[in-house]
Each structure stands twice: as structure tokens, then as C-alpha cells.
Design a protein around this motif. Structure first.
Motif, short mmCIF file in Angstrom:
data_model
loop_
_atom_site.label_atom_id
_atom_site.label_comp_id
_atom_site.label_asym_id
_atom_site.label_seq_id
_atom_site.Cartn_x
_atom_site.Cartn_y
_atom_site.Cartn_z
N ARG A 190 7.11 -6.76 6.18
CA ARG A 190 5.70 -6.96 5.84
C ARG A 190 5.57 -7.69 4.51
NH1 ARG A 190 1.87 -4.38 8.32
NH2 ARG A 190 0.80 -6.27 7.62
N ILE A 203 3.51 0.22 4.35
CA ILE A 203 4.12 -1.11 4.22
C ILE A 203 5.59 -0.95 3.86
CG2 ILE A 203 4.05 -3.34 3.02
CD1 ILE A 203 1.14 -2.73 2.29
N ARG A 255 2.33 -8.55 2.90
CA ARG A 255 1.55 -7.53 2.22
C ARG A 255 2.13 -7.22 0.84
NH1 ARG A 255 -2.88 -7.67 4.47
NH2 ARG A 255 -3.46 -5.46 4.44
#
Length: 219
Positions: free
Chosen positions: A22, A17, A25
Motif C-alpha cells: 500500500r 495499511i 498510502r
């Protein structure tokens, strides 16, 4: 998301990640930072900065990649990856990565004599730090294998590590060929050694677990 081929415990996903792409996340990164605070600050009493239960520092930026082992909610282990030609911060001090900045005397709590010569800054070399796992057998190995594959896919050829002498020995047991960058040194937090490993082509078939270590720590 990168799918890693390494064998892993049932229901555990290995994921790379990088923020901000992202950001969906981020909850997993936050769980990893909470784990770091529990292990490094609460248990090991390292003098690290933390806030709101999260341990983070100048190397936890939007261009940092995290390799995390998780089940979607709970994080079982992880590590931080930075390419060594990246810069963090602006102004009078611009940080690069932990091993190099310690060598240059930019990190007051870290030994300056980690390396025989100034560590590199190039796009082929990465640094792995803040490796920690408390969630079950072989998590450390799986995170390291996943980090190797991520760096390989990113075009990297070498990874630098900062950890205990036991961590260097574990790297040898896992099949890497670690080359020390300097002597074993120490401070109030313990004994450390900086070393580098060449990146290996990922294994495509099944591989039997080598290590059952579940509590391994790096800088």
C-alpha cells in the motif's frame, strides 16, 4: 482496505495499511510518524530517534501494519501492529517486537523486568504499540476496535500491549479482559505495564461510545 464496523466520528475513516503493498498510502503513515514525533519527542521528551520530523525505529518496517484514523489527509490517531513471530534487522542483533526485546535487554532505554517470563513468538499473537490520538472523542477506542478486527481477520487470537497503568484500566472499561504479563515498572519516561488481551469476535451492530479519552499513549 479493510472496512471496519466500529462506530466512528463523521468523516473519519479507519484503515489498516501495510507497506510495501500500500505504498500509495504512505503519505498517511508519514503523517502518523509526524504525530508520533510531536507527541513522544516534542511533548513528552522521550529519547527516541527521529529524522525530518518523523519518529521511527527498527519496528517500522515493510511487514508492520498501521491502524490509522484519518479523513484522507489528516491523521487523527493510530497504532502500530506487529505479529510476534516477525523479525526485524539482520546481523549481530535481530529484533522481534518491543516487549520481548526489552525483556531480553536489547533496548537500553527500556526496563528489562516488564514480564515474569520470556514473551512468546508465534503467529497467533500480535503486539500493539505507539498508540496515540489527539484528534477528537473516541478515536482511541475506534483504533483499538479496528486493531482487534484486523487481528481477528488475520487469524490472531491475542494482542500484547505496553502502556501506562491507566491504559490497562481503560482496556477493562472498554470490555477487554487484560492479563498483566508482569509488574508495573518505571524509568525516566514514566510507569509502564505489559499486558495481553484475547481477541474478540467483531461486533456487527451499533455500539455506543464508551470513552471520550483523546490523549492516550503507549510504548
Amino acid at each position: 482496505m479493510i472496512e471496519f464496523r466500529a462506530p466512528k466520528p463523521e468523516n473519519v475513516l479507519l484503515e489498516a495499511i501495510t507497506l510495501p503493498g500500500r505504498v500509495d498510502r504512505y503519505h498517511l503513515i508519514a503523517e502518523f510518524l509526524r504525530m508520533r514525533k510531536r507527541v513522544f519527542v516534542d511533548e513528552k521528551a522521550w529519547p527516541l530517534f527521529y529524522a525530518d520530523g518523523l519518529e521511527f525505529e527498527q519496528y517500522d518496517t515493510f511487514d508492520t501494519t498501521y491502524i490509522l484514523a484519518h479523513d484522507g489527509k489528516k491523521v487523527f490517531g493510530g497504532a502500530r501492529l506487529r505479529r510476534t513471530d516477525m523479525r526485524a534487522g539482520a546481523g549481530s542483533i535481530a529484533y522481534s517486537y518491543m516487549i520481548r526485546d526489552a525483556f531480553l535487554g536489547l533496548l537500553p532505554n527500556m526496563p528489562k523486568n516488564l514480564c515474569y517470563s520470556e514473551p512468546p513468538m508465534d503467529s497467533q499473537t500480535w503486539e500493539l504499540t505507539r498508540l496515540v490520538a489527539t484528534g477528537g472523542p473516541n478515536i482511541v477506542e475506534q483504533v483499538l476496535v479496528a486493531a482487534n478486527e484486523y487481528i481477528y481477520q488475520a487469524g490472531g487470537s491475542r494482542c500484547l500491549f505496553l502502556g501506562s497503568p491507566a491504559f490497562l484500566r481503560m482496556a477493562k472499561r472498554l470490555g477487554w479482559e487484560p492479563a498483566p504479563l508482569g509488574d508495573v515498572v518505571g524509568n525516566n519516561d514514566g510507569r509502564f505495564v505489559a499486558f495481553g488481551c484475547g481477541i474478540r469476535k467483531p461486533i456487527t451492530g451499533p455500539k455506543a461510545p464508551i470513552s471520550n479519552t483523546v490523549s492516550v499513549f503507549t510504548g
